[in-house]
Scaffold this motif. Sequence first.
Motif, PDB file in Angstrom:
ATOM      1  N   HIS A   1       0.850  -1.194   0.000  1.00  0.00           N
ATOM      2  CA  HIS A   1       0.000   0.000   0.000  1.00  0.00           C
ATOM      3  C   HIS A   1       0.882   1.238   0.000  1.00  0.00           C
ATOM      4  CE1 HIS A   1       1.157  -0.394   4.222  1.00  0.00           C
ATOM      5  NE2 HIS A   1       0.951   0.918   4.327  1.00  0.00           N
ATOM      6  N   THR A   2       0.281   2.354  -0.322  1.00  0.00           N
ATOM      7  CA  THR A   2       0.937   3.642  -0.073  1.00  0.00           C
ATOM      8  C   THR A   2       0.159   4.295   1.060  1.00  0.00           C
ATOM      9  OG1 THR A   2      -0.474   4.750  -1.690  1.00  0.00           O
ATOM     10  CG2 THR A   2       1.648   3.945  -2.494  1.00  0.00           C
ATOM     11  N   ASP A   3       0.786   5.221   1.767  1.00  0.00           N
ATOM     12  CA  ASP A   3       0.079   5.938   2.827  1.00  0.00           C
ATOM     13  C   ASP A   3      -0.588   7.164   2.198  1.00  0.00           C
ATOM     14  OD1 ASP A   3       1.148   4.058   4.555  1.00  0.00           O
ATOM     15  OD2 ASP A   3       2.799   5.337   5.196  1.00  0.00           O
ATOM     16  N   SER A   4      -1.733   7.554   2.762  1.00  0.00           N
ATOM     17  CA  SER A   4      -2.471   8.709   2.197  1.00  0.00           C
ATOM     18  C   SER A   4      -1.905  10.046   2.658  1.00  0.00           C
ATOM     19  CB  SER A   4      -3.919   8.681   2.662  1.00  0.00           C
ATOM     20  OG  SER A   4      -4.453   7.441   2.453  1.00  0.00           O
ATOM     21  N   THR A   5      -0.819   9.989   3.373  1.00  0.00           N
ATOM     22  CA  THR A   5      -0.305  11.162   4.086  1.00  0.00           C
ATOM     23  C   THR A   5       0.498  12.120   3.202  1.00  0.00           C
ATOM     24  OG1 THR A   5       1.614   9.792   4.519  1.00  0.00           O
ATOM     25  CG2 THR A   5      -0.085   9.821   6.196  1.00  0.00           C
ATOM     26  N   LEU A   6       0.986  13.205   3.847  1.00  0.00           N
ATOM     27  CA  LEU A   6       2.075  13.980   3.225  1.00  0.00           C
ATOM     28  C   LEU A   6       3.350  13.165   3.425  1.00  0.00           C
ATOM     29  CD1 LEU A   6       1.201  17.561   4.499  1.00  0.00           C
ATOM     30  CD2 LEU A   6       1.380  16.878   2.098  1.00  0.00           C
ATOM     31  N   LEU A   7       3.588  12.796   4.678  1.00  0.00           N
ATOM     32  CA  LEU A   7       4.729  11.935   4.984  1.00  0.00           C
ATOM     33  C   LEU A   7       4.392  11.071   6.197  1.00  0.00           C
ATOM     34  CD1 LEU A   7       6.465  13.180   7.673  1.00  0.00           C
ATOM     35  CD2 LEU A   7       6.971  14.923   6.007  1.00  0.00           C
ATOM     36  N   THR A   8       5.097   9.974   6.300  1.00  0.00           N
ATOM     37  CA  THR A   8       4.930   9.071   7.447  1.00  0.00           C
ATOM     38  C   THR A   8       6.294   8.876   8.098  1.00  0.00           C
ATOM     39  OG1 THR A   8       3.132   7.910   6.314  1.00  0.00           O
ATOM     40  CG2 THR A   8       4.165   6.757   8.147  1.00  0.00           C
ATOM     41  N   ILE A   9       6.309   8.951   9.424  1.00  0.00           N
ATOM     42  CA  ILE A   9       7.557   8.700  10.164  1.00  0.00           C
ATOM     43  C   ILE A   9       7.383   7.370  10.896  1.00  0.00           C
ATOM     44  CG2 ILE A   9       9.158   9.547  11.911  1.00  0.00           C
ATOM     45  CD1 ILE A   9       8.055  12.361  11.489  1.00  0.00           C
ATOM     46  N   LEU A  10       8.221   6.411  10.550  1.00  0.00           N
ATOM     47  CA  LEU A  10       8.039   5.061  11.083  1.00  0.00           C
ATOM     48  C   LEU A  10       9.199   4.647  11.974  1.00  0.00           C
ATOM     49  CD1 LEU A  10       6.146   2.380  10.373  1.00  0.00           C
ATOM     50  CD2 LEU A  10       8.333   1.658   9.448  1.00  0.00           C
ATOM     51  N   HIS A  11       8.849   4.193  13.170  1.00  0.00           N
ATOM     52  CA  HIS A  11       9.865   3.585  14.023  1.00  0.00           C
ATOM     53  C   HIS A  11       9.635   2.082  14.025  1.00  0.00           C
ATOM     54  CE1 HIS A  11      11.735   2.173  17.799  1.00  0.00           C
ATOM     55  NE2 HIS A  11      12.695   2.917  17.319  1.00  0.00           N
ATOM     56  N   GLN A  12      10.690   1.307  13.763  1.00  0.00           N
ATOM     57  CA  GLN A  12      10.554  -0.150  13.758  1.00  0.00           C
ATOM     58  C   GLN A  12      11.469  -0.727  14.847  1.00  0.00           C
ATOM     59  OE1 GLN A  12      11.774  -1.825   9.924  1.00  0.00           O
ATOM     60  NE2 GLN A  12      13.125  -0.134   9.454  1.00  0.00           N
ATOM     61  N   ASN A  13      11.040  -1.830  15.474  1.00  0.00           N
ATOM     62  CA  ASN A  13      11.966  -2.479  16.416  1.00  0.00           C
ATOM     63  C   ASN A  13      13.020  -3.199  15.577  1.00  0.00           C
ATOM     64  OD1 ASN A  13      10.564  -4.761  15.530  1.00  0.00           O
ATOM     65  ND2 ASN A  13      10.384  -5.660  17.550  1.00  0.00           N
TER      66      ASN A  13
END
Length: 375
Positions: free
Chosen positions: A232-244
């Motif tokens: 998928h793509t996100d509908s946002t302007l930008l997404t900030i993702l933190h992953q373990n």
Amino acid sequence: MPSLSEAFRGHPVYLHQKHHDFNSLQELPDSYAWTQPDDDDHRLTNYPSNNKTKTVVPIIDLNDPNAPNLIGHACKTWGVFQVVNHGIPTSLFSDIQRASLALFSLPLHQKLKAARSPDGVSGYGRARISSFFPKLMWSECFTILDSPLDLFLKLWPQDYAKYCDIVVEYEAAMKKLAAKLMCLMLASLGIPKEDIKWAGPKGEFNGACAALHWNSYPSCPDPDRAMGLAAHTDSTLLTILHQNNVNGLQVLKEGEGWVAVPPLPGGLVINVGDLLHILSNGLYPSVLHRVRVNRTRQRFSVAYLYGPPTNVQISPQVKLVGPTRPVLYRSVTWNEYLGTKAKLFNKALSAVRLSSSINGLFDVNEDKSNDFQVG
Ligand SMILES: C=C1C[C@]23C[C@@]1(O)CC[C@H]2[C@@]12CCC[C@@](C)(C(=O)O1)[C@H]2[C@@H]3C(=O)O
Ligand SMILES: O=C(O)CCC(=O)C(=O)O
Ligand SMILES: [Fe+2]
């Protein structure tokens, strides 16, 4: 201005109501099997695996004086990059991870006390995009819009306050970082922030709307046939993702196929979303991404989904339109776009593309996103 929650109320998504306790499943139920058992290992994609190439998602040091150019290049060529030296203390990541582990470790009946309603967005449940697929995803999620208080009271009647504090602090840090990234991205496009009215005089982007979305991908008895989160793509302007520190996130790179985004200690993944795609008139394409699962380790991620005030019109910037580059998208509000996404999913961007109706052009991600096999 409608809040993000109100924006969703008009677009209910009906998901499979039955929830599973993943820990109790020793075998992959058929409802989660995206491929047939005798399929080869790569049936979840027709794209070449990138094992032989050494393509890596760009890593950008935000203290680098050249950061705007590096960000511009990464947005144009990848639609995703990782940032380091972003100023967020590692203790905040430990806190949000601790909260995430505490939440998803609760017994299912407790998590269901904070279940998302069909016409809501906040709360515990399956990924909203599940309704577009005949098979279930091997993941659970929890979305927070507005205040976490009511939801956390249901989950932790005694301990809710400490988890609320963590969320409030994390969201404040993300909001500041997102505004900084917006300024850098706009600078890299040659757009003065004065051209974006809601940016405010100092580029604080105070009216921005956001959601905090927590994902958990339990270890899986048959990972090759399962899907953590579909493309998928996100509908946002930008997404900030933190992953373990557990692998699983992959992005689709033109000419390369699916490329892993390995966890980087202290790093954050930044995705270009559909609204930045529109605002940049397609120069910064939103990135198609998905999550695969594994047999032994549980993956957690926390996504900060960042967008404009829900009723502000987002349209291609005039500075990015010219005789050789016509305006490619009509203007939309985030509210309207979320509605289009809820109906059309990965075809939403094409639906707001002006030239698609004229000469049959489609957006880059649309036809690639269905690239999976269902058993
Ligand atoms: C603001 C939002 C974007 C999002 C829907 C949401 O209300 C919160 C969840 C977000 C998320 C995360 C997983 C992928 C996604 C497509 C989904 O189903 O829920 C996104 C939505 C989006 O970006 O459209
Ligand atoms: O878990 C991940 O790495 C990705 C999550 C994601 O794409 C999302 O929440 O939108
Ligand atoms: Fe995403």
